[in-house]
Design a protein around this motif. Sequence first.
Motif, PDB file in Angstrom:
ATOM      1  N   ALA A 186       0.843  -1.206   0.000  1.00  0.00           N
ATOM      2  CA  ALA A 186       0.000   0.000   0.000  1.00  0.00           C
ATOM      3  C   ALA A 186       0.875   1.252   0.000  1.00  0.00           C
ATOM      4  O   ALA A 186       0.599   2.213  -0.725  1.00  0.00           O
ATOM      5  CB  ALA A 186      -0.942  -0.013   1.212  1.00  0.00           C
ATOM      6  N   ALA A 187       1.951   1.231   0.778  1.00  0.00           N
ATOM      7  CA  ALA A 187       2.850   2.392   0.837  1.00  0.00           C
ATOM      8  C   ALA A 187       3.536   2.594  -0.514  1.00  0.00           C
ATOM      9  O   ALA A 187       3.704   3.729  -0.978  1.00  0.00           O
ATOM     10  CB  ALA A 187       3.888   2.200   1.941  1.00  0.00           C
ATOM     11  N   HIS A 188       3.904   1.483  -1.159  1.00  0.00           N
ATOM     12  CA  HIS A 188       4.549   1.550  -2.479  1.00  0.00           C
ATOM     13  C   HIS A 188       3.599   2.179  -3.501  1.00  0.00           C
ATOM     14  O   HIS A 188       3.987   3.072  -4.264  1.00  0.00           O
ATOM     15  CB  HIS A 188       4.958   0.140  -2.909  1.00  0.00           C
ATOM     16  CG  HIS A 188       5.480   0.061  -4.315  1.00  0.00           C
ATOM     17  ND1 HIS A 188       6.766   0.413  -4.647  1.00  0.00           N
ATOM     18  CD2 HIS A 188       4.881  -0.309  -5.473  1.00  0.00           C
ATOM     19  CE1 HIS A 188       6.937   0.259  -5.946  1.00  0.00           C
ATOM     20  NE2 HIS A 188       5.807  -0.168  -6.475  1.00  0.00           N
ATOM     21  N   LEU A 189       2.338   1.723  -3.500  1.00  0.00           N
ATOM     22  CA  LEU A 189       1.352   2.265  -4.448  1.00  0.00           C
ATOM     23  C   LEU A 189       1.129   3.750  -4.184  1.00  0.00           C
ATOM     24  O   LEU A 189       1.055   4.551  -5.120  1.00  0.00           O
ATOM     25  CB  LEU A 189       0.032   1.500  -4.330  1.00  0.00           C
ATOM     26  CG  LEU A 189       0.059   0.041  -4.801  1.00  0.00           C
ATOM     27  CD1 LEU A 189      -1.312  -0.597  -4.621  1.00  0.00           C
ATOM     28  CD2 LEU A 189       0.525  -0.068  -6.257  1.00  0.00           C
ATOM     29  N   ALA A 190       1.046   4.104  -2.910  1.00  0.00           N
ATOM     30  CA  ALA A 190       0.807   5.508  -2.550  1.00  0.00           C
ATOM     31  C   ALA A 190       1.971   6.380  -3.027  1.00  0.00           C
ATOM     32  O   ALA A 190       1.765   7.467  -3.563  1.00  0.00           O
ATOM     33  CB  ALA A 190       0.619   5.637  -1.048  1.00  0.00           C
ATOM     34  N   ARG A 191       3.201   5.885  -2.844  1.00  0.00           N
ATOM     35  CA  ARG A 191       4.384   6.652  -3.270  1.00  0.00           C
ATOM     36  C   ARG A 191       4.370   6.864  -4.772  1.00  0.00           C
ATOM     37  O   ARG A 191       4.684   7.943  -5.264  1.00  0.00           O
ATOM     38  CB  ARG A 191       5.662   5.902  -2.879  1.00  0.00           C
ATOM     39  CG  ARG A 191       6.433   6.527  -1.731  1.00  0.00           C
ATOM     40  CD  ARG A 191       7.842   5.952  -1.608  1.00  0.00           C
ATOM     41  NE  ARG A 191       7.955   4.556  -1.951  1.00  0.00           N
ATOM     42  CZ  ARG A 191       7.745   3.556  -1.121  1.00  0.00           C
ATOM     43  NH1 ARG A 191       7.375   3.795   0.112  1.00  0.00           N
ATOM     44  NH2 ARG A 191       7.898   2.312  -1.520  1.00  0.00           N
TER      45      ARG A 191
END
Length: 234
Positions: free
Chosen positions: A226-231
């Motif tokens: 999720a953090a990767h997608l958000a970044r």
Amino acid sequence: MSFRASILTLYPEMFPGNLGMSLSGKALERGDWSLDAKSIRDYATDKHRSVDDTPSGGGAGMVLRADILAKAIDDVTEEDDPRPRLLMSPRGKPFTQNRARQLAEGPGAIIICGRFEGVDERVIEARQLEEVSIGDYILSGGEMAATIVLDAVVRLLPGVMGNQESGETESFENGLLEHPHYTRPAIFEDRGIPEVLTSGNHRLINEWRLEQSKKLTEQRRPDLWAAHLARNAK
Ligand code: SAH
């Protein structure tokens, strides 16, 4: 000036321990970093050399005394000592690869290892200790946590890891878990190596590795994914 670690513990003989071997041990011998483990008991004042006492308000276990710990911290702290003071603690901020990298770029660390129920809250405030946790479980003491923190930091110090590139593709370095690895033999119990890896085509190999990294991260670590997608959406 190389990275300097000062450790306060009731068991100084536990150090360097694991850190005296392999990569970190060789780096220690070379002087890429230094380690000084001091016994908190050396700062006790009574004839029994006690460092702990029963918790105010009652309850199980013993608590490390603020006055004795403060004396120990002050003794290893030099004038204008720029090193962060880390207290190993399950209540701390979870230790991450990012924090390891920050520490590796700094002058070193003073690391305090708790025992028993922990330490008197007042010394945490008075000496501005940064509480660091290595995960959501309870160890019997901070020594192994300190070893883990230092292991993660020392391998990032300049010159310690032979192959710098291996550090950059490691899990967490780019927010993803690392792709799978293979080596000889070409066939192991009827299992081959993914064909692309033996193709010699580095563009395809890198694409395959990135795909694998993404797939693994999505499956195993929805939080990181999720953090990767958000970044990447930014
Ligand atoms: N009563 C405390 C736990 C004490 S465990 C609590 O419930 O929060 C004893 C010592 O082990 C701690 O003071 C700390 O230094 C170390 N320790 C235990 N678990 C740890 C963890 N997950 N991360 C870092 N240090 C830990």
